[in-house]
Design an enzyme around this catalytic site. Sequence first.
Site, mmCIF file in Angstrom:
data_model
loop_
_atom_site.group_PDB
_atom_site.id
_atom_site.type_symbol
_atom_site.label_atom_id
_atom_site.label_comp_id
_atom_site.label_asym_id
_atom_site.label_seq_id
_atom_site.Cartn_x
_atom_site.Cartn_y
_atom_site.Cartn_z
ATOM 1 N N TYR A 198 49.622 37.128 43.606
ATOM 2 C CA TYR A 198 48.613 37.174 42.554
ATOM 3 C C TYR A 198 47.928 38.528 42.606
ATOM 4 O O TYR A 198 47.535 38.985 43.675
ATOM 5 C CB TYR A 198 47.589 36.060 42.760
ATOM 6 C CG TYR A 198 46.450 36.066 41.751
ATOM 7 C CD1 TYR A 198 46.691 35.770 40.403
ATOM 8 C CD2 TYR A 198 45.146 36.362 42.142
ATOM 9 C CE1 TYR A 198 45.652 35.768 39.482
ATOM 10 C CE2 TYR A 198 44.098 36.356 41.216
ATOM 11 C CZ TYR A 198 44.361 36.056 39.896
ATOM 12 O OH TYR A 198 43.333 36.057 38.980
ATOM 13 N N ASP A 253 48.833 45.715 47.176
ATOM 14 C CA ASP A 253 47.624 45.043 46.729
ATOM 15 C C ASP A 253 46.962 44.441 47.965
ATOM 16 O O ASP A 253 47.315 43.356 48.415
ATOM 17 C CB ASP A 253 47.970 43.968 45.697
ATOM 18 C CG ASP A 253 46.718 43.242 45.211
ATOM 19 O OD1 ASP A 253 45.622 43.500 45.763
ATOM 20 O OD2 ASP A 253 46.837 42.410 44.292
ATOM 21 N N LYS A 277 37.195 42.472 47.285
ATOM 22 C CA LYS A 277 36.655 41.461 48.209
ATOM 23 C C LYS A 277 35.795 42.064 49.331
ATOM 24 O O LYS A 277 34.642 42.372 49.095
ATOM 25 C CB LYS A 277 37.787 40.567 48.705
ATOM 26 C CG LYS A 277 38.410 39.823 47.487
ATOM 27 C CD LYS A 277 39.371 38.728 47.801
ATOM 28 C CE LYS A 277 39.674 37.947 46.512
ATOM 29 N NZ LYS A 277 41.062 37.954 46.075
#
Length: 451
Positions: A166, A261, A289
């Site tokens: 994702y 990523d 994050k």
Amino acid sequence: MTGMKTERSERISNLKMRDKSVSRRPGSAMLFQRACEVLVGGVNSPVRAFRAVGGDPVFIERAEGPYIFDVDGSKYVDLVGSWGPAIVGHAHPDVVREVQRAAEMGLSFGACCSAEAELAGVIVGAVKSAEMVRFVNSGTEATMSAIRLARAATDRVKIIKFSGCYHGHVDALLVAAGSGAATFGEPDSAGVPPPVVETTLQAAYNDLEAVERIMTEHGDGVAAIVVEPIAGNMGFVLPAEGFLEGLRSLCDRHGSLLIFDEVMTGFRVAWGGYQNICQITPDLTCLGKVIGGGMPVAAFCGAKALMEQLSPLGPTYQAGTLSGNPIGMAAGLATLRICQQEGFYDSLYAKAFRIAESLASAAADAGITIQTGAMGGMLGLAFLDRPVRNFADAQAVDHELFAKFFRAMLDRGVWLPPSGYEAMFVCAAHDDEAVAHIIDAAAESFRSIAS
Ligand SMILES: *Cc1c(COP(=O)(O)O)cnc(C)c1O
């Protein structure tokens, strides 16, 4: 679970569970009802609606250290940590103090501030592939912009992604998780025009041969391969030996860029990120994050020559009203300062492994087979009889059983991600008491779902 009768009693027990949770959490139930009138599905991010685990979502009032507290006064040991950012624990006094100090000076200037270069400097010092940084506000923006830059820099359009990875809700990356065979992508969401994903090729995670085949056929048209170096959005899937190395050399051979990523793994599994462990240097790295410490901060970074192709120096446009805003920078700086302390990641490792091992033995005692794994502050749990290597394995997980486990743990004061496709996160504030609570609750929960 065969036959009507079992199915029916299953449904009844689900209903009971639901009733119980409603009466146990009247505040949450009331707030959810209100939220559903004015927010789509009552939420602002779909997983929060608890669709995968059943029952109504729980509303949180505050969070502190390893705990979150709901509006009805229940306390939970938190293994979600806001999906990763809360690596030093919630409301850490140093972070709160820095954010308050920054807030008093103004929330956003839409102009340069000193903290931007300061946080970028920390990232450049920590992340192997980073010479220059551009801040954005979400992981989605980071991957979207990294892909735009990769396409501009290579003057190619195709990208390769892995099913089950994702990368945020970027149109081009919302491609249906496919089989092991590489296929042209099909949109995973309504509203994504097929032409947008026609240039997204996909392969199964850990299937280097599939990538080789795609590269043989399309290599000179592939701008970038984008990959989660540890896949954390289909559970917890480690890269097989040689997989990331293989991607690196395929990219080199075909003149494509490698994008890691690390929105989830960056500063989560090690200082800097997984690239510092695996010693493979991607061309571009996406972060998010942890680097925002709970504020909406993300970034992408890479070598100077590549990053300088971004506006205002280069022709690739990228911008953001709130990018690099002083509150986010302050939260990120304060958080990373704590992460940088001696032994920070060693201690996370030890805790995550202890939890993983205890979960495995508690499940075994209850006669349930699970897979667990840990790296840094990341932790995986899958109800499956073999290791999870790719998205097909992740789909084969017993998600029904996970849902039961989730509810059992919730009722025993442990907050797990409300989906069996997610990793769990351990933070520095998980002390012996919190860890013991997780382990005890898990032992009881495994027993209760086994019977
Ligand atoms: C969370 C996540 C994203 C998306 O970040 P948002 O801030 O939610 O847009 C992208 N990539 C990975 C690997 C993630 O875990």
